[in-house]
Enzyme design. Structure first.
Site, mmCIF file in Angstrom:
data_model
loop_
_atom_site.group_PDB
_atom_site.id
_atom_site.type_symbol
_atom_site.label_atom_id
_atom_site.label_comp_id
_atom_site.label_asym_id
_atom_site.label_seq_id
_atom_site.Cartn_x
_atom_site.Cartn_y
_atom_site.Cartn_z
ATOM 1 N N ASP A 1 -5.565 0.321 8.763
ATOM 2 C CA ASP A 1 -5.340 0.141 7.326
ATOM 3 C C ASP A 1 -5.975 -1.136 6.771
ATOM 4 O OD1 ASP A 1 -3.991 2.484 6.827
ATOM 5 O OD2 ASP A 1 -1.994 1.617 7.030
ATOM 6 N N LYS B 1 0.861 -1.186 0.000
ATOM 7 C CA LYS B 1 0.000 0.000 0.000
ATOM 8 C C LYS B 1 0.893 1.231 0.000
ATOM 9 C CE LYS B 1 -0.280 1.898 3.501
ATOM 10 N NZ LYS B 1 -0.186 2.668 4.745
#
Length: 273
Positions: A128, A10
């Site tokens: 996240d 990410k």
């Protein structure tokens, strides 16, 4: 039956810290993409959950309840043999553990036919994790629960570079002097996108550099690379990314980084839709 899922890196192209709640959680405004490099999670049915780890970044990875992968299996309530092939550095600002947990949830859902847990339970695994269940380009707001899917990610050519230092996320947030900063300049334009992106921020970059000055060294090396359009830290660090104008400049920059800093983790990648 065996199910395999990819757990991509990410990348926080931006990370604006816009406030802090009474319970201590920080409010964020972040533009996120995912890369075509990452870990792999493979699951198969078992009477009890067991995690094994291999790969070039396997050293030191816990296999018990301290691993988000195991906690994800507990959250969805499916026992399985889980194998994690680890390629991403840990605690690096590119969502390695969160992406692994999200991949585990997806894989176990496919294996068992059970739906994913509710958002509060997924969010309890980490801010996240809900984000890492997405793909393409995503705007993340709030504490990680407000997610907006945007257009497919542009076909960006990137380098990811980590100097091998861990910068604890709580330390970086604690060192952030101002907790109420402006959000991104929205809406995101379709023309002049790189220029717009360069005008945004990662508010955690400065406190992370204070904690680990080598991050500035990484950013300087990337910014000095011919063809670099933008270099910035991802997440709370210490991984930094750079966007390059073409494949040749990306390749040359990677070669130069690996010659001058062979001890750094560095990889060329592309954004995935």
């Amino acid at each position: 039956m065996t199910v395999e899922e990819f757990a991509p890196a990410k990348i926080n192209l931006t990370l604006h810290v816009t406030g802090q709640r009474a319970d201590g959680y920080h409010l964020l405004d972040s533009l996120v993409i995912f890369a075509d490099v990452g870990d792999r999670v493979t699951v198969s049915s078992a009477e009890a959950t067991r995690l094994t780890v291999s790969g070039p970044r396997a050293a030191g990875v816990p296999t018990g309840d301290g691993n988000l992968v195991v906690r994800a299996a507990r959250a969805i309530g499916v026992d399985a043999d889980i194998h994690l092939e680890k390629h991403l550095p840990a605690a690096a600002g590119i969502g390695g553990g969160s992406s692994d947990a999200a991949a585990t949830l997806r894989a176990l859902s496919k294996l068992s036919g059970k739906p994913l847990p509710a958002m509060p339970e997924i969010l309890s695994l980490g801010a996240d994790v809900p984000l890492c269940l997405r793909r393409g380009m995503v705007r993340m707001e709030g504490i990680g629960e407000q997610l907006t899917d945007l257009d497919p990610a542009l076909p960006l050519r990137l380098l990811l570079v980590n100097p091998g230092v861990e910068v604890p996320t709580p330390l970086v947030f604690k060192a952030l002097r101002r907790k109420t900063n402006p959000p991104m300049d929205w809406p995101m334009p379709k023309e002049g996108w790189i220029e717009w992106l360069a005008a945004q921020r990662n508010d955690l970059e400065a406190p992370a550099i204070e904690a680990a000055p080598v991050i500035q060294t990484v950013l300087d090396a990337l910014r000095d690379s011919p063809g670099c359009q933008l270099a910035r830290m991802s997440g709370s660090g210490a991984t930094c990314f750079a966007i390059f104008k073409d494949a040749e400049s990306q390749k040359q920059a990677l070669e130069a980084i690996r010659v001058t800093h062979p001890d750094w983790w560095s990889v060329a990648c592309a954004a995935v839709a």
